[in-house]
Design an enzyme around this catalytic site. Structure first.
Site, PDB file in Angstrom:
ATOM      1  N   HIS A  67       0.831  -1.211   0.000  1.00  0.00           N
ATOM      2  CA  HIS A  67       0.000   0.000   0.000  1.00  0.00           C
ATOM      3  C   HIS A  67       0.863   1.259   0.000  1.00  0.00           C
ATOM      4  O   HIS A  67       0.566   2.228  -0.699  1.00  0.00           O
ATOM      5  CB  HIS A  67      -0.955   0.016   1.190  1.00  0.00           C
ATOM      6  N   HIS A  75      -9.529  -1.392  -4.855  1.00  0.00           N
ATOM      7  CA  HIS A  75      -8.415  -1.845  -4.012  1.00  0.00           C
ATOM      8  C   HIS A  75      -7.504  -2.806  -4.776  1.00  0.00           C
ATOM      9  O   HIS A  75      -6.287  -2.818  -4.566  1.00  0.00           O
ATOM     10  CB  HIS A  75      -8.887  -2.482  -2.704  1.00  0.00           C
ATOM     11  N   ASP A 104      -3.535  -2.409  -5.053  1.00  0.00           N
ATOM     12  CA  ASP A 104      -2.564  -3.481  -4.779  1.00  0.00           C
ATOM     13  C   ASP A 104      -1.667  -3.762  -5.983  1.00  0.00           C
ATOM     14  O   ASP A 104      -0.453  -3.927  -5.842  1.00  0.00           O
ATOM     15  CB  ASP A 104      -3.299  -4.780  -4.423  1.00  0.00           C
ATOM     16  N   HIS A 119      -1.473 -10.978  -5.420  1.00  0.00           N
ATOM     17  CA  HIS A 119      -0.075 -10.579  -5.215  1.00  0.00           C
ATOM     18  C   HIS A 119       0.930 -11.517  -5.883  1.00  0.00           C
ATOM     19  O   HIS A 119       1.918 -11.073  -6.459  1.00  0.00           O
ATOM     20  CB  HIS A 119       0.240 -10.490  -3.725  1.00  0.00           C
TER      21      HIS A 119
HETATM   22 ZN   LIG Z   1      -4.147  -4.447  -0.305  1.00  0.00          ZN
END
Ligand SMILES: [Zn+2]
Length: 293
Positions: free
Chosen positions: A76, A233, A237, A260
């Site tokens: 973040h 969001h 990310d 991720h």
């Molecule tokens: Zn996040």
């Protein structure tokens, strides 16, 4: 366009999302060409560069590791620095996880806007995508295509009444980042909390730093910041992981249901695929460099 850093230091204190550990973090101006460099002030200022070569564990959060020293949940903060156009900064941290704050990038953006951004002496270079590059894994995909600007299109689908199908494209400029992306918060599913905590994760998670989804709604008593806060969001990310490229980019990213692990793999493989991009100084217009192959 010149490289940029913060005009003055900014400071944050809070709890790590996964470890639940308290940490204080200062983000300071750094010289041109330095990039984003973390320092563990509790370990004699041991330095960790925010680059793809330092990425270690990426299941739920992006962790940087070097010689056994790690810093977790950097995405973040890196997203906010990259989104706001900060090329160079030192990040001093007195523990091993970046504080989660409110689960979004907004506290960083507000602090950056408060102190201001300083232009530096060096011209900024861009990584110009010249040929499309894509990765697919278990029905998840990320691709990047040649473009004269930098944008992210993200698409997600969760069988949940608050999410469903969400798709958004944002051109990443500091203003768009601050208004459209930074406020979007982390989210998770209540039914997974126990399992995650048993694996040593989300021990600092709370309704103050995440949207916690139940079967039919959410536990938080506040309202969503955007109807499609979830996909926003995901863009936040992805940008945080993409920041590990260490350079401004001209290209159009299209992502579908990624996370991720795929984000960071994508950055690593894109950097290795040198026939898909070239580095050009900001003084060169992007259009003339585009190839048609
Ligand atoms: Zn996040």
């Amino acid at each position: 366009m010149k490289e940029q850093t913060l005009a003055s230091p900014i400071e944050f204190s809070g709890t790590g999302l996964h470890t639940g550990e308290a940490a204080t973090m200062r983000v300071l101006p750094a010289p041109a060409g330095k990039g984003i460099v973390f320092r563990r002030v509790d370990l004699d200022n041991f330095e960790l560069r925010a680059d793809v070569g330092s990425v270690e564990r990426v299941a739920y959060a992006t962790t940087l590791m070097n010689r056994g020293v790690w810093i977790s949940t950097v995405e973040h903060l890196l997203s906010a620095l990259y989104g706001m156009g900060i090329d160079n900064a030192f990040v001093e941290l007195d523990n091993f996880e970046v504080p989660i704050l409110d689960g979004s990038g907004l506290p960083y953006v507000e602090a950056i806007e408060r102190v201001g951004i300083a232009a530096q002496d060096s011209p900024r270079n861009y990584l110009q995508i010249t040929k499309s590059f894509a990765l697919t894994e278990n029905g998840k995909t990320i691709a990047i295509h040649p473009s004269e600007s930098f944008s992210i299109e993200y698409e997600i689908g969760f069988p949940h009444p608050l999410i469903g199908h969400q798709k958004l494209e944002v051109e990443i400029t500091p203003d768009n980042y601050a208004r459209l992306v930074a406020p979007a918060r982390t989210f998770g599913f209540y039914e997974e909390v126990e399992k995650l905590q048993a694996s040593g994760l989300v021990r600092g998670g709370s309704l103050e730093n995440a949207i916690v989804l139940t079967e039919n709604g959410m536990l938080n008593e506040t309202s969503l910041r955007f109807p499609d806060e979830f996909v926003r969001h995901k863009i936040l990310d992805l940008l945080g992981d993409f920041a590990l490229i260490g350079q401004s980019v001209r290209g159009r990213i299209v992502a579908n249901r990624a996370g991720h692990a795929l984000h960071t793999r994508f950055v690593a493989e894109l950097l290795e695929s040198t026939e898909h991009w070239k580095v050009i100084p900001s003084t060169v217009g992007s259009g003339v460099q585009l190839q048609t192959n």
